[in-house]
Design a protein around this motif. Sequence first.
Motif, short mmCIF file in Angstrom:
data_model
loop_
_atom_site.label_atom_id
_atom_site.label_comp_id
_atom_site.label_asym_id
_atom_site.label_seq_id
_atom_site.Cartn_x
_atom_site.Cartn_y
_atom_site.Cartn_z
N HIS A 114 0.83 -1.20 0.00
CA HIS A 114 0.00 0.00 0.00
C HIS A 114 0.87 1.26 0.00
CE1 HIS A 114 -3.77 2.11 0.49
NE2 HIS A 114 -3.22 2.80 1.47
N ALA A 115 1.91 1.26 0.81
CA ALA A 115 2.81 2.41 0.88
C ALA A 115 3.53 2.63 -0.44
CB ALA A 115 3.82 2.23 2.01
N ILE A 116 3.95 1.56 -1.09
CA ILE A 116 4.61 1.68 -2.39
C ILE A 116 3.66 2.29 -3.41
CG2 ILE A 116 5.47 0.32 -4.34
CD1 ILE A 116 6.78 -1.56 -2.24
N ASP A 117 2.40 1.83 -3.41
CA ASP A 117 1.41 2.39 -4.32
C ASP A 117 1.19 3.88 -4.06
OD1 ASP A 117 1.08 -0.06 -5.56
OD2 ASP A 117 -0.79 -0.54 -4.50
N LEU A 118 1.08 4.26 -2.80
CA LEU A 118 0.89 5.67 -2.45
C LEU A 118 2.10 6.50 -2.86
CD1 LEU A 118 -0.74 5.43 1.08
CD2 LEU A 118 -1.81 6.31 -1.00
N ALA A 119 3.29 6.01 -2.55
CA ALA A 119 4.51 6.76 -2.89
C ALA A 119 4.63 6.95 -4.39
CB ALA A 119 5.74 6.03 -2.34
N SER A 135 2.06 6.91 -6.57
CA SER A 135 0.96 7.76 -7.03
C SER A 135 1.21 9.24 -6.74
CB SER A 135 -0.35 7.35 -6.35
OG SER A 135 -0.72 6.05 -6.74
N PHE A 136 1.77 9.52 -5.57
CA PHE A 136 1.97 10.91 -5.16
C PHE A 136 3.39 11.40 -5.40
CE2 PHE A 136 -1.70 9.64 -2.54
CZ PHE A 136 -2.59 10.62 -2.94
N ASP A 137 4.26 10.55 -5.97
CA ASP A 137 5.65 10.92 -6.24
C ASP A 137 6.30 11.52 -5.00
OD1 ASP A 137 7.95 11.13 -7.80
OD2 ASP A 137 7.45 13.18 -8.42
N THR A 138 6.28 10.75 -3.91
CA THR A 138 6.77 11.22 -2.62
C THR A 138 8.12 10.61 -2.27
OG1 THR A 138 5.78 9.44 -1.35
CG2 THR A 138 4.41 11.35 -1.75
N ASP A 139 8.74 11.16 -1.25
CA ASP A 139 9.90 10.53 -0.64
C ASP A 139 9.38 9.33 0.14
OD1 ASP A 139 11.69 12.42 -1.57
OD2 ASP A 139 11.54 13.65 0.24
N PHE A 140 10.03 8.18 -0.04
CA PHE A 140 9.57 6.96 0.59
C PHE A 140 10.67 6.42 1.49
CE2 PHE A 140 8.57 2.23 0.01
CZ PHE A 140 7.61 2.23 1.01
N VAL A 176 11.96 -4.91 0.22
CA VAL A 176 11.07 -3.75 0.01
C VAL A 176 11.60 -2.92 -1.15
CG1 VAL A 176 10.22 -1.59 1.00
CG2 VAL A 176 10.26 -3.68 2.39
N ALA A 177 12.88 -2.66 -1.17
CA ALA A 177 13.48 -1.86 -2.25
C ALA A 177 13.31 -2.54 -3.60
CB ALA A 177 14.96 -1.60 -1.95
N ALA A 178 13.45 -3.86 -3.63
CA ALA A 178 13.31 -4.60 -4.88
C ALA A 178 11.88 -4.57 -5.41
CB ALA A 178 13.76 -6.05 -4.69
N ARG A 179 10.90 -4.45 -4.51
CA ARG A 179 9.49 -4.44 -4.92
C ARG A 179 9.01 -3.07 -5.36
NH1 ARG A 179 7.52 -7.31 0.43
NH2 ARG A 179 5.80 -5.86 0.19
N SER A 180 9.78 -2.04 -5.10
CA SER A 180 9.34 -0.67 -5.39
C SER A 180 9.99 -0.13 -6.64
CB SER A 180 9.71 0.23 -4.21
OG SER A 180 9.35 1.56 -4.49
N ASP A 181 9.23 0.68 -7.37
CA ASP A 181 9.79 1.34 -8.55
C ASP A 181 10.25 2.76 -8.21
OD1 ASP A 181 7.30 2.43 -8.18
OD2 ASP A 181 6.62 2.19 -10.24
N THR A 182 10.17 3.14 -6.93
CA THR A 182 10.66 4.44 -6.49
C THR A 182 11.87 4.24 -5.58
OG1 THR A 182 9.22 4.47 -4.55
CG2 THR A 182 8.33 5.44 -6.57
#
Length: 136
Positions: free
Chosen positions: A21-26, A28-33, A70-76
């Motif tokens: 969920h956090a990855i999706d939000l980050a 979507s909102f182009d945030t610092d994660f 976590v880092a491997a699963r995220s595109d940010t």
Amino acid sequence: MYDTILAATDGSDAANRAIEHAIDLASSFDTDFHAIYVVDTTRYGQAVLSESDGALDDLEQRGEGILDDVAARSDTDITSEIRRGRPAEEIDAYAAAIGADLVVLGNRGLGSGPDQQLGSIAERVVRNTDRPVITA
């Protein structure tokens, strides 16, 4: 809406849902994660852990593996943090230090019983932080 999101993880199923969920939000909102893993020194007893640096090292290595996943699963880009102490306190302190607009964590962790709706760490974070919290 959000500039900085902090996701806390212990590697549990609930934490993994929260991470997604956090990855999706980050994204979507182009945030610092940011993602945090806390070695719970109160769970095993400070005396036991203080006498055994090996145990702390093993727990931190576990945390590094979880945060690498976590880092491997995220595109940010993700900033990872490992801390030692009481998880709820460390999560709140890190959230304050980075100015997190949102904290995301699992509703139950590894130490929660199957009948618990909300784990003790999630409850403490929700009760004590002064920022929005999403549990998954």
